[in-house]
Structure formats: C-alpha cells, structure tokens
Scaffold this motif. Structure first.
Motif, PDB file in Angstrom:
ATOM      1  N   MET A 137      -4.611  11.720  -6.904  1.00 12.42           N
ATOM      2  CA  MET A 137      -5.567  11.070  -5.995  1.00 12.42           C
ATOM      3  C   MET A 137      -4.868  10.794  -4.658  1.00 12.42           C
ATOM      4  O   MET A 137      -4.532   9.651  -4.338  1.00 12.42           O
ATOM      5  CB  MET A 137      -6.093   9.777  -6.619  1.00 12.42           C
ATOM      6  CG  MET A 137      -6.802   9.986  -7.946  1.00 12.42           C
ATOM      7  SD  MET A 137      -7.518   8.464  -8.623  1.00 12.42           S
ATOM      8  CE  MET A 137      -8.840   8.161  -7.462  1.00 12.42           C
ATOM      9  N   PRO A 138      -4.625  11.842  -3.874  1.00 14.84           N
ATOM     10  CA  PRO A 138      -3.808  11.696  -2.661  1.00 14.84           C
ATOM     11  C   PRO A 138      -4.463  10.879  -1.562  1.00 14.84           C
ATOM     12  O   PRO A 138      -3.775  10.461  -0.619  1.00 14.84           O
ATOM     13  CB  PRO A 138      -3.608  13.148  -2.201  1.00 14.84           C
ATOM     14  CG  PRO A 138      -4.766  13.900  -2.792  1.00 14.84           C
ATOM     15  CD  PRO A 138      -5.055  13.236  -4.093  1.00 14.84           C
ATOM     16  N   ASP A 139      -5.758  10.630  -1.637  1.00 12.42           N
ATOM     17  CA  ASP A 139      -6.465   9.925  -0.568  1.00 12.42           C
ATOM     18  C   ASP A 139      -6.813   8.486  -0.921  1.00 12.42           C
ATOM     19  O   ASP A 139      -7.599   7.844  -0.223  1.00 12.42           O
ATOM     20  CB  ASP A 139      -7.757  10.675  -0.210  1.00 12.42           C
ATOM     21  CG  ASP A 139      -7.468  12.053   0.358  1.00 12.42           C
ATOM     22  OD1 ASP A 139      -6.348  12.267   0.854  1.00 12.42           O
ATOM     23  OD2 ASP A 139      -8.372  12.919   0.287  1.00 12.42           O
ATOM     24  N   PHE A 140      -6.211   7.946  -1.984  1.00 10.73           N
ATOM     25  CA  PHE A 140      -6.557   6.593  -2.420  1.00 10.73           C
ATOM     26  C   PHE A 140      -5.851   5.578  -1.521  1.00 10.73           C
ATOM     27  O   PHE A 140      -4.636   5.392  -1.597  1.00 10.73           O
ATOM     28  CB  PHE A 140      -6.179   6.385  -3.878  1.00 10.73           C
ATOM     29  CG  PHE A 140      -6.898   5.250  -4.535  1.00 10.73           C
ATOM     30  CD1 PHE A 140      -8.204   5.399  -4.979  1.00 10.73           C
ATOM     31  CD2 PHE A 140      -6.289   4.020  -4.675  1.00 10.73           C
ATOM     32  CE1 PHE A 140      -8.883   4.351  -5.574  1.00 10.73           C
ATOM     33  CE2 PHE A 140      -6.955   2.959  -5.271  1.00 10.73           C
ATOM     34  CZ  PHE A 140      -8.259   3.123  -5.723  1.00 10.73           C
ATOM     35  N   ALA A 141      -6.627   4.922  -0.657  1.00  5.55           N
ATOM     36  CA  ALA A 141      -6.050   4.119   0.430  1.00  5.55           C
ATOM     37  C   ALA A 141      -5.217   2.949  -0.083  1.00  5.55           C
ATOM     38  O   ALA A 141      -4.171   2.627   0.487  1.00  5.55           O
ATOM     39  CB  ALA A 141      -7.163   3.612   1.344  1.00  5.55           C
ATOM     40  N   GLU A 142      -5.662   2.294  -1.135  1.00  2.00           N
ATOM     41  CA  GLU A 142      -4.939   1.113  -1.593  1.00  2.00           C
ATOM     42  C   GLU A 142      -3.548   1.476  -2.106  1.00  2.00           C
ATOM     43  O   GLU A 142      -2.581   0.757  -1.857  1.00  2.00           O
ATOM     44  CB  GLU A 142      -5.733   0.379  -2.674  1.00  2.00           C
ATOM     45  CG  GLU A 142      -5.105  -0.954  -3.026  1.00  2.00           C
ATOM     46  CD  GLU A 142      -6.064  -1.879  -3.743  1.00  2.00           C
ATOM     47  OE1 GLU A 142      -5.583  -2.853  -4.342  1.00  2.00           O
ATOM     48  OE2 GLU A 142      -7.284  -1.626  -3.706  1.00  2.00           O
ATOM     49  N   THR A 143      -3.430   2.582  -2.798  1.00  4.52           N
ATOM     50  CA  THR A 143      -2.117   3.000  -3.279  1.00  4.52           C
ATOM     51  C   THR A 143      -1.234   3.464  -2.124  1.00  4.52           C
ATOM     52  O   THR A 143      -0.021   3.214  -2.113  1.00  4.52           O
ATOM     53  CB  THR A 143      -2.254   4.093  -4.346  1.00  4.52           C
ATOM     54  OG1 THR A 143      -3.037   3.572  -5.432  1.00  4.52           O
ATOM     55  CG2 THR A 143      -0.900   4.528  -4.876  1.00  4.52           C
ATOM     56  N   LEU A 144      -1.824   4.118  -1.131  1.00  6.62           N
ATOM     57  CA  LEU A 144      -1.057   4.487   0.068  1.00  6.62           C
ATOM     58  C   LEU A 144      -0.518   3.232   0.760  1.00  6.62           C
ATOM     59  O   LEU A 144       0.632   3.193   1.214  1.00  6.62           O
ATOM     60  CB  LEU A 144      -1.931   5.288   1.025  1.00  6.62           C
ATOM     61  CG  LEU A 144      -2.277   6.720   0.591  1.00  6.62           C
ATOM     62  CD1 LEU A 144      -3.392   7.289   1.462  1.00  6.62           C
ATOM     63  CD2 LEU A 144      -1.037   7.621   0.667  1.00  6.62           C
ATOM     64  N   ASN A 145      -1.347   2.200   0.826  1.00  9.71           N
ATOM     65  CA  ASN A 145      -0.917   0.930   1.419  1.00  9.71           C
ATOM     66  C   ASN A 145       0.231   0.318   0.620  1.00  9.71           C
ATOM     67  O   ASN A 145       1.230  -0.139   1.186  1.00  9.71           O
ATOM     68  CB  ASN A 145      -2.105  -0.024   1.462  1.00  9.71           C
ATOM     69  CG  ASN A 145      -1.712  -1.436   1.865  1.00  9.71           C
ATOM     70  OD1 ASN A 145      -1.317  -1.687   2.996  1.00  9.71           O
ATOM     71  ND2 ASN A 145      -1.821  -2.363   0.922  1.00  9.71           N
ATOM     72  N   ASN A 146       0.111   0.316  -0.708  1.00 13.51           N
ATOM     73  CA  ASN A 146       1.164  -0.270  -1.543  1.00 13.51           C
ATOM     74  C   ASN A 146       2.461   0.528  -1.450  1.00 13.51           C
ATOM     75  O   ASN A 146       3.558  -0.046  -1.423  1.00 13.51           O
ATOM     76  CB  ASN A 146       0.688  -0.345  -2.992  1.00 13.51           C
ATOM     77  CG  ASN A 146      -0.445  -1.337  -3.169  1.00 13.51           C
ATOM     78  OD1 ASN A 146      -0.656  -2.203  -2.328  1.00 13.51           O
ATOM     79  ND2 ASN A 146      -1.173  -1.201  -4.263  1.00 13.51           N
ATOM     80  N   LYS A 147       2.340   1.849  -1.401  1.00 14.81           N
ATOM     81  CA  LYS A 147       3.537   2.673  -1.224  1.00 14.81           C
ATOM     82  C   LYS A 147       4.195   2.356   0.116  1.00 14.81           C
ATOM     83  O   LYS A 147       5.426   2.253   0.206  1.00 14.81           O
ATOM     84  CB  LYS A 147       3.178   4.155  -1.306  1.00 14.81           C
ATOM     85  CG  LYS A 147       4.388   5.073  -1.097  1.00 14.81           C
ATOM     86  CD  LYS A 147       4.006   6.551  -1.086  1.00 14.81           C
ATOM     87  CE  LYS A 147       5.223   7.409  -0.726  1.00 14.81           C
ATOM     88  NZ  LYS A 147       4.895   8.849  -0.654  1.00 14.81           N
TER      89      LYS A 147
END
Length: 538
Positions: free
Chosen positions: A123-133
């Motif tokens: 799920m490369p476009d999942f914003a919340e995980t991108l934020n957490n990363k």
C-alpha cells in the motif's frame, strides 16, 4: 491509524471439537470487535483472552489485543502479540504497520522503518504510514528522507494535519522557522482547535522575533487548553524575555501546580529559582532548587542549558551559605548594575570596591544573550532587553556587562561558525563580532553617561578526555585572541575592562582551576578577585 476490519477465519478440521471451538471463537470475536469499536477496551480485552485460551494462535485476537496493549502503554507486550500474529499470517498487510507503530513508540526507529516499508510494498500511497515512517526518519536525523516522506503523505492526502504538524516540528529542529510557521498554519486551517499547533506556531514566531504574534498564539492555545503546562511554560518564557516578570512567575507557578513529575516541572522550578534569586525573594530559592535538581542525572534530558543553569545555581547557593558564615559583607554606598546572561549570577548581590566606593551588584538577566545577537543588524529581543535595562538605569551609574562566553564555546558561537565557513578569517570574525557588540552598547550608554565595565571571557575549563590536545590548544588561542580584541576595543571606546581571562589562564587558555565554580562560570569570589587585581581602567 484506521485498520481494515479483519473477519475471523476459523479453521475447520475433521475434529468436531475443533469445528465447535472455531465457531465459538468466531462468535466471541464478533462480540469483542463490537466492544473494541465502541471503546469498551477492558471488556474487549477479556474476550480476546478467552479466544486465545481456545486457540493461542488466533491471528485476529492476537492482532487486536496487541493494539489494545499499545493503547495502554504496555509496549513490549503489544510488540510480542503483534509479532506472533505476523508470524502466523505474514502476508497480512496491516500487521506490519501496527508493528511499526509500536517500534516507533519504543524508539526503535530503524526497525520501525523496516516494518513500514514492508507495509508500503503493498500500500505505497497510505498517507498515515508515510507520515509515521517520516517521523522515524526524522528521529534518526535523516532529514532529507523525512521531508520527502512527509511530502509524499501530503501529496496523497493534502488535508492531513498530522503530516503538516510533524513536518513543522522537523523544520523547527532544522532552524527553518518560516517553513515551520507555514506548516503549523496549515494544521490550523483544518483544525483550529489544535492547541499544540498554536503552541508550536508561537515557538516559530518567537524564533522569527515576532514576539507579539507569538504571545497571541500562545494565548489562543491556552484558551483551548487552559490547563496545558507546555503553553503556560511558553507564556512564562515570553513574559520573562519581554521583562514582564510578575506574569512570568505566575505562569511558571502554574506549571508547578499542573505537573507533579518530569522535566517541565523541574525546569519551571529552576526558572522560578533564578527569577526569585535575581528579582524577587531569595528565601524561596532553596525549596525551588530542591525540585529543580531532580533533572540532574537524567540522560533523557536534551536541554543542556537548563542542566548548566541548575548545577550553577546549586553551587552559587552553597557558596553564599559558606561565605555568609565566614565573612561580613561591607556596607554598600551605591549600586553596580550587572547585565548579562548566566555569568551575571556570579556577581549578583556581591559588594565590590570600584572607584573608591563599595557598590552592591544588582543582576539584570538576559537569558542566552550573546555578543553576536547584540551586534546583529536585525532587531531582536536581546537588543531590546539590553536597551530597556540601560534606559532604566539611573544616569551616571556604573554598569558591568557580562556577555560573550556563549560566543566563545568550543561547540558553538564564533569558533563553530569559523569551522563551517572559511570565507573570512577567524581573526576578522572575532573583530567584527566584538566591534558590532561594543558599538551597540556604547551608543545606548553614552546618552545616559553610564560608566561601562566590559567583562572578558574566562579561560576554558573543559573535560580534556573528550578533546585532543591539538583541539584544546587551538581553542585556547582563540580565547586569547577574543579577549585581546575585546580588551583593546573596549578601552578605545572609554570602557573599563575586567580581565578575567588573564586571572584564570593557566597557560594556553586552559583554566588554572583557582576561580571556576563549574565548567563555564566563575565563583563569586572570582569576581571579587578580578575587581581587586584585574580591572583595567580606560
């Protein structure tokens, strides 16, 4: 993070008992999920445990119980449950994001990034995980990667306040205060009730020297969260640096009332101790320092300035207790005003002989002040504070000014700047800093006919185990150069010079260990010794 609802998958075997157990577990899971989604976590937890008593490797029970344990702060137990769930069903995408979140909570940032990357493969476009990363990358100091990750999150979800808020915090850490301000204002567009954003917006405005706007931002945050200790501490700080000391004391006292443990409470006690020592009631200082000293030895505290102040104030208190038992203080015939950052505390309350008079020292505090700030072309609150003090001092008074030691640290100020950029020589950088500083002081003091005494910077008292001899020798030469320039220019401008460098120099700019009270400051009797034997008249 919103999790996908995962339906129970009971495993049917040839055994009737297994079939019945599977059906029972599935029914219990539906009940537990309803309670979980309704916020009834203890009740949901009890049912997840019932399911695990039936089947210790039940994926969904492990997953959701792990989430509850995280919310309860039981992070290691949460990680164990989620890791076991992932071993049962490693292809389940969301579990890796959940593991990453717990690892982030545990400050195991590199492992958290690996878990987030495993999730983002699917799920490369999942914003919340991108934020957490991005948060994990930021914690590791990988600033460019973190900014790129926040940008990806905001590209996928442009109205995502958490990503703006976290990116704003990173911009603050990077000293990019204008960009941080824009991020916090984006948060407030979508969520005007975000009191942390009002607080951090105030911090950015303070760094940008927009003090009135910073004050208003803190006040707005406090109107939303009137019992937030951080907002009270920020208001106390801005009142302090603008000279509204009664209001500063009021808000630091509020922090003490709102917090029972931790650094915010300890630092508020420290700030109050200094304010009472310099401007208020010295009888309150000892009890406040008793609270403040709890910060010492806590390796988690990153605010080195507060730790230095705390050690210094404790030693000042002990010095005065000993001095009062052994010596009589002469009757003062007038006042010697002492303006500076922490170094003025060594002189405060002393009675010193100057121009055939005994003068009592009155400290006037400008926390964190440097010569570079005073001489800077852009108006700032350090200049304003110094100007306010000089304007308030009676005409023809004597003034000792103790600003410059922060400019002369081995890990900061002029010395660090000269290593970053070689566009101008170290000698020229020193000359320019001193000249701009003294020109500002002279221009403010002349109109009121103040007699200025400029204090030099002591020899260094560094821990030699963390620096090479070559580094220490070069740094000692820099201190000598700085004091030579400061003395020459001060005398040329008609100011007296207090040569604490010569008094403390044991050779090569290293302390002779006779007069230091800690790594940075002189003992009060060091100031007395300097006035008696190392004062150079203009």
């Amino acid at each position: 993070m919103h999790k996908k609802k995962t339906q129970a998958q009971p495993v049917l075997t040839k055994s009737g008992n297994s079939v019945n157990s599977g059906i029972q577990a599935a029914q219990l899971l539906q009940k537990a999920l309803a309670l979980h989604q309704g916020g009834q976590l203890p009740e949901a937890e009890a049912i997840y445990l019932q399911i695990l008593a039936i089947n210790a490797r039940h994926f969904e029970a492990l997953q959701f119980l792990g989430m509850i344990k995280r919310s309860q702060g039981e992070l290691q137990q949460s990680l164990d449950l989620l890791t076991l769930a992932a071993s049962i069903n490693p292809a389940h995408t969301i579990i890796h994001a959940s593991i990453g979140n717990v690892l982030l909570d545990l400050e195991r940032h590199t492992e958290a990034i690996s878990s987030y990357d495993r999730f983002l493969l699917s799920m490369p476009d999942f914003a919340e995980t991108l934020n957490n990363k991005a948060n994990a990358l930021s914690a590791l100091g990988r600033e460019a990667e973190a900014l790129a990750c926040y940008a990806r999150a905001l590209d996928k979800q442009p109205d995502f306040p958490d990503a703006y808020f976290n990116r704003g915090n990173l911009h603050m850490d990077m000293g990019q205060y204008g960009r941080a301000l824009l991020d916090y204002e984006q948060v407030l567009k979508t969520n005007p009730g975000h009191f942390q954003a009002w607080n951090n917006r105030g911090n950015a405005l303070l760094k940008l020297e927009r003090l009135q706007e910073a004050f208003q931002s803190y006040q707005q945050g406090l109107s939303i969260a009137p019992d937030n200790a951080e907002l009270h501490a920020c208001l106390a700080n801005i009142y302090k640096i603008t000279g509204h000391l009664n209001e500063s004391v009021e808000h630091y006292s509020k922090v003490l009332a709102l917090t029972t443990t931790g650094f915010p409470r300890q630092n508020a006690a420290l700030q109050l101790a200094i304010l009472h020592y310099v401007f208020g009631n010295p009888a309150n200082v000892e009890a406040l320092l008793h609270v403040a000293k709890e910060m010492l030895g806590n390796v988690q505290i990153k605010d080195k300035g507060s730790l230095i102040y705390c050690v210094f104030m404790l030693k000042i208190q002990l010095w005065w207790q000993s001095f009062r038992q052994q010596s009589a203080i002469p009757q003062a015939q007038g006042m010697l005003y002492v303006i500076g950052e922490s170094h003025m505390l060594s002189a405060h309350n002393l009675v010193l002989a100057y121009h055939d008079q005994h003068l009592q020292c009155k400290g006037l505090w400008i926390e964190g002040c440097t010569q570079w700030r005073i001489g800077h072309a852009s108006t700032n609150h350090y200049q304003q504070a110094l100007n306010n003090y000089l304007q308030a001092i009676p005409p023809v008074s004597s003034v000792l000014i103790t600003i410059g030691e922060i400019d002369c640290r081995i890990d900061g100020g002029i010395y660090k700047a000269s290593k970053k950029s070689t566009e101008i020589s170290l000698e020229q950088r020193v000359h320019n800093t001193v000249a701009a500083y003294l020109n500002f002081v002279s221009s403010q003091a002349q109109a009121r006919k103040l007699k200025m005494i400029v204090s030099g910077v002591p020899a260094h008292h560094l821990d030699e185990s963390v620096h090479t001899q070559a580094e220490l020798q070069h740094f000692g030469q820099f201190l000598s150069l700085f004091n030579t320039q400061l003395k020459r220019q001060a005398l040329e401008m008609g100011m007296d010079f207090l040569d604490v460098f010569t008094m403390t120099d044991g050779g090569n700019g290293k302390s002779n260990q006779q007069w230091h009270i800690d790594a940075h400051h002189l003992r009060p009797d060091g100031i007395m010794q300097a006035f008696a034997h190392h004062l150079i008249p203009s």
